[in-house]
Design a protein around this motif. Structure first.
Motif, PDB file in Angstrom:
ATOM      1  N   ARG A   1      60.167  -5.274   2.968  1.00  0.00           N
ATOM      2  CA  ARG A   1      58.825  -5.026   2.440  1.00  0.00           C
ATOM      3  C   ARG A   1      58.902  -3.846   1.490  1.00  0.00           C
ATOM      4  O   ARG A   1      59.075  -2.698   1.906  1.00  0.00           O
ATOM      5  CB  ARG A   1      57.820  -4.746   3.558  1.00  0.00           C
ATOM      6  CG  ARG A   1      56.396  -4.595   3.042  1.00  0.00           C
ATOM      7  CD  ARG A   1      55.400  -4.461   4.168  1.00  0.00           C
ATOM      8  NE  ARG A   1      54.046  -4.312   3.650  1.00  0.00           N
ATOM      9  CZ  ARG A   1      52.970  -4.127   4.417  1.00  0.00           C
ATOM     10  NH1 ARG A   1      53.109  -4.079   5.742  1.00  0.00           N
ATOM     11  NH2 ARG A   1      51.773  -3.989   3.874  1.00  0.00           N
ATOM     12  N   PHE A   2      58.795  -4.138   0.212  1.00  0.00           N
ATOM     13  CA  PHE A   2      58.888  -3.104  -0.819  1.00  0.00           C
ATOM     14  C   PHE A   2      57.478  -2.564  -1.043  1.00  0.00           C
ATOM     15  O   PHE A   2      56.749  -2.995  -1.923  1.00  0.00           O
ATOM     16  CB  PHE A   2      59.455  -3.700  -2.100  1.00  0.00           C
ATOM     17  CG  PHE A   2      60.015  -2.685  -3.059  1.00  0.00           C
ATOM     18  CD1 PHE A   2      61.375  -2.423  -3.102  1.00  0.00           C
ATOM     19  CD2 PHE A   2      59.181  -1.982  -3.915  1.00  0.00           C
ATOM     20  CE1 PHE A   2      61.887  -1.486  -3.991  1.00  0.00           C
ATOM     21  CE2 PHE A   2      59.690  -1.054  -4.809  1.00  0.00           C
ATOM     22  CZ  PHE A   2      61.042  -0.802  -4.848  1.00  0.00           C
TER      23      PHE A   2
ATOM     24  N   LYS B   1      59.023 -10.693  -5.138  1.00  0.00           N
ATOM     25  CA  LYS B   1      58.304 -11.389  -4.074  1.00  0.00           C
ATOM     26  C   LYS B   1      58.117 -10.498  -2.852  1.00  0.00           C
ATOM     27  O   LYS B   1      57.190 -10.697  -2.056  1.00  0.00           O
ATOM     28  CB  LYS B   1      59.036 -12.678  -3.688  1.00  0.00           C
ATOM     29  CG  LYS B   1      58.938 -13.768  -4.745  1.00  0.00           C
ATOM     30  CD  LYS B   1      59.518 -15.068  -4.273  1.00  0.00           C
ATOM     31  CE  LYS B   1      59.402 -16.130  -5.350  1.00  0.00           C
ATOM     32  NZ  LYS B   1      58.003 -16.356  -5.789  1.00  0.00           N
ATOM     33  N   ALA B   2      58.996  -9.512  -2.685  1.00  0.00           N
ATOM     34  CA  ALA B   2      58.908  -8.599  -1.552  1.00  0.00           C
ATOM     35  C   ALA B   2      58.018  -7.396  -1.826  1.00  0.00           C
ATOM     36  O   ALA B   2      57.788  -6.582  -0.928  1.00  0.00           O
ATOM     37  CB  ALA B   2      60.311  -8.128  -1.166  1.00  0.00           C
ATOM     38  N   CYS B   3      57.518  -7.269  -3.073  1.00  0.00           N
ATOM     39  CA  CYS B   3      56.718  -6.105  -3.452  1.00  0.00           C
ATOM     40  C   CYS B   3      55.289  -6.231  -2.951  1.00  0.00           C
ATOM     41  O   CYS B   3      54.662  -7.286  -3.057  1.00  0.00           O
ATOM     42  CB  CYS B   3      56.701  -5.934  -4.967  1.00  0.00           C
ATOM     43  SG  CYS B   3      58.231  -5.289  -5.675  1.00  0.00           S
TER      44      CYS B   3
ATOM     45  N   VAL C   1      52.361  -1.522  -6.128  1.00  0.00           N
ATOM     46  CA  VAL C   1      53.397  -0.550  -5.801  1.00  0.00           C
ATOM     47  C   VAL C   1      54.135  -0.044  -7.030  1.00  0.00           C
ATOM     48  O   VAL C   1      54.814   0.984  -6.977  1.00  0.00           O
ATOM     49  CB  VAL C   1      54.388  -1.162  -4.780  1.00  0.00           C
ATOM     50  CG1 VAL C   1      55.278  -2.207  -5.440  1.00  0.00           C
ATOM     51  CG2 VAL C   1      55.218  -0.091  -4.097  1.00  0.00           C
ATOM     52  N   LEU C   2      53.991  -0.731  -8.178  1.00  0.00           N
ATOM     53  CA  LEU C   2      54.736  -0.366  -9.387  1.00  0.00           C
ATOM     54  C   LEU C   2      53.798   0.089 -10.503  1.00  0.00           C
ATOM     55  O   LEU C   2      52.695  -0.434 -10.651  1.00  0.00           O
ATOM     56  CB  LEU C   2      55.560  -1.560  -9.893  1.00  0.00           C
ATOM     57  CG  LEU C   2      56.534  -2.196  -8.905  1.00  0.00           C
ATOM     58  CD1 LEU C   2      57.269  -3.348  -9.571  1.00  0.00           C
ATOM     59  CD2 LEU C   2      57.506  -1.165  -8.354  1.00  0.00           C
TER      60      LEU C   2
ATOM     61  N   VAL D   1      54.984 -10.195 -10.698  1.00  0.00           N
ATOM     62  CA  VAL D   1      54.924  -8.898 -11.381  1.00  0.00           C
ATOM     63  C   VAL D   1      53.493  -8.379 -11.411  1.00  0.00           C
ATOM     64  O   VAL D   1      53.236  -7.198 -11.163  1.00  0.00           O
ATOM     65  CB  VAL D   1      55.493  -9.004 -12.812  1.00  0.00           C
ATOM     66  CG1 VAL D   1      55.180  -7.745 -13.614  1.00  0.00           C
ATOM     67  CG2 VAL D   1      57.006  -9.229 -12.763  1.00  0.00           C
ATOM     68  N   ARG D   2      52.544  -9.278 -11.694  1.00  0.00           N
ATOM     69  CA  ARG D   2      51.139  -8.841 -11.732  1.00  0.00           C
ATOM     70  C   ARG D   2      50.701  -8.283 -10.385  1.00  0.00           C
ATOM     71  O   ARG D   2      49.994  -7.264 -10.324  1.00  0.00           O
ATOM     72  CB  ARG D   2      50.229 -10.014 -12.141  1.00  0.00           C
ATOM     73  CG  ARG D   2      48.733  -9.692 -12.040  1.00  0.00           C
ATOM     74  CD  ARG D   2      48.358  -8.522 -12.931  1.00  0.00           C
ATOM     75  NE  ARG D   2      47.029  -7.984 -12.671  1.00  0.00           N
ATOM     76  CZ  ARG D   2      46.746  -6.981 -11.858  1.00  0.00           C
ATOM     77  NH1 ARG D   2      47.735  -6.383 -11.175  1.00  0.00           N
ATOM     78  NH2 ARG D   2      45.520  -6.541 -11.711  1.00  0.00           N
ATOM     79  N   ARG D   3      51.073  -8.952  -9.305  1.00  0.00           N
ATOM     80  CA  ARG D   3      50.696  -8.456  -7.984  1.00  0.00           C
ATOM     81  C   ARG D   3      51.316  -7.088  -7.710  1.00  0.00           C
ATOM     82  O   ARG D   3      50.688  -6.198  -7.135  1.00  0.00           O
ATOM     83  CB  ARG D   3      51.145  -9.444  -6.908  1.00  0.00           C
ATOM     84  CG  ARG D   3      50.645  -9.079  -5.496  1.00  0.00           C
ATOM     85  CD  ARG D   3      51.299  -9.907  -4.409  1.00  0.00           C
ATOM     86  NE  ARG D   3      52.719  -9.623  -4.276  1.00  0.00           N
ATOM     87  CZ  ARG D   3      53.686 -10.389  -4.736  1.00  0.00           C
ATOM     88  NH1 ARG D   3      53.393 -11.530  -5.348  1.00  0.00           N
ATOM     89  NH2 ARG D   3      54.956 -10.047  -4.584  1.00  0.00           N
ATOM     90  N   ALA D   4      52.565  -6.903  -8.149  1.00  0.00           N
ATOM     91  CA  ALA D   4      53.268  -5.651  -7.869  1.00  0.00           C
ATOM     92  C   ALA D   4      52.753  -4.491  -8.702  1.00  0.00           C
ATOM     93  O   ALA D   4      52.879  -3.329  -8.294  1.00  0.00           O
ATOM     94  CB  ALA D   4      54.768  -5.841  -8.108  1.00  0.00           C
TER      95      ALA D   4
END
Length: 303
Positions: free
Chosen positions: A92-93, A169-171, A175-176, A206-209
């Motif tokens: 889980r990132f 997928k683990a982000c 978080v970024l 990427v959008r979710r992260a």
């Protein structure tokens, strides 16, 4: 058995010798299905399509010393096992992972495909107030990034040798701060375009992260890849193209064998960005400019 062939494509930010052996990992074949069932499936159902090929390359003495000296400090232990590029199950990132890895809560920038590490290490040295994560799959590129970071004793950079889409997928959400993808492998043959790293599924991850307002910066010196980026990203959910330049591009794709026909195809105007000042001029980009290629920069903001 893996198939060993010679491969002459250019990987992210690093040229490959034509004589360098490339190992294609065996891929599980698609299960047999009836025509009616198969018609409802995505075209790549049952296959794991990668944006890279595994290369069996030895490190020279200098890079091996760098690996031995700096891997424990900079290389994240998040792969599924030794020699695997899969992210380990259950990773889980999230904000807690970032805090425990970098020992702070500063914004995190991830570069996909760092090549020799010149850009991400220069950015980390110039911005100690930010955290950086370099994603690279090839041993020499990882080792060279370790060398550059270690020589400068940088504290704000880490390296992960994993398949980038799996990491995203683990982000966790938000978080970024930014994601960078500079000069990815163009996969010039038409039949290989599906291997290009910029794809709708990755765009969604990427959008979710990304934090709201965060950006995905992309650059390429391949005109057909620029069209590909526009097709994937200009209408991607949750992204806004904030480019300020108008660029004319062909509206049809070309491949390695017919790229010289692009000038005769119908064209349309697209929005792109001015050159990102935070990207250093690497040897790879210099070679592209010397060859007369146009650099296409993109900035997509998470909205």
């Amino acid at each position: 058995m893996s198939e060993v062939v010679n491969h002459t494509d250019i990987a992210s930010d690093g040229a490959v010798s034509p004589s360098e052996p490339v190992v294609f990992e065996p891929v599980e074949s698609e299960p047999v299905a009836s025509d009616s069932v198969a018609a409802d499936r995505p075209p790549l159902y049952g296959r794991k399509v990668l944006s890279f090929v595994r290369r069996s390359a030895r490190l020279d003495d200098r890079l091996q010393r760098a690996w031995d000296a700096y891997a424990d400090r900079y290389l994240l232990d998040i792969a599924a096992g030794e020699g695997s590029l899969n992210v380990r199950d259950g990773l889980r990132f999230d904000a807690e992972f970032v805090r425990s890895t970098w020992d702070n809560d500063r914004p995190l920038i991830v570069e996909i495909g760092t090549g020799q590490g010149e850009n991400v290490v220069a950015a980390a040295a110039a911005h100690p107030e930010l955290n950086f994560l370099a994603l690279e799959v090839y041993d020499p590129g990882v080792a060279h990034t370790l060398l550059l970071a270690g020589k400068q004793d940088l504290a704000n950079i880490r390296i992960a040798q994993v398949n980038a889409p799996e990491l995203f997928k683990a982000c966790d959400a938000g978080v970024l701060a930014e994601v960078w993808t500079f000069f990815p492998d163009p996969w010039p043959k038409m039949k290989h375009h599906k291997r290009r790293i910029v794809q709708p599924e990755l765009a969604g991850d990427v959008r979710r992260a990304l934090v709201d307002g965060g950006v995905w910066r992309i650059a390429t010196d391949i005109e057909d890849y620029a069209l590909h980026v526009h097709e994937v990203m200009d209408d991607a959910a949750g992204f806004e193209n904030v480019g300020s330049l108008t660029v004319s591009l062909p509206t049809e794709h070309v491949g390695k064998g017919n790229a010289d026909t692009a000038a005769d195809l119908p064209h349309a105007d697209f929005r792109e960005s001015v050159r990102f000042e935070g990207r250093v001029l690497t040897n790879f980009e210099k070679k592209g400019l010397a060859a007369g290629r146009v650099i296409h920069d993109f900035t997509y903001r998470a909205v």
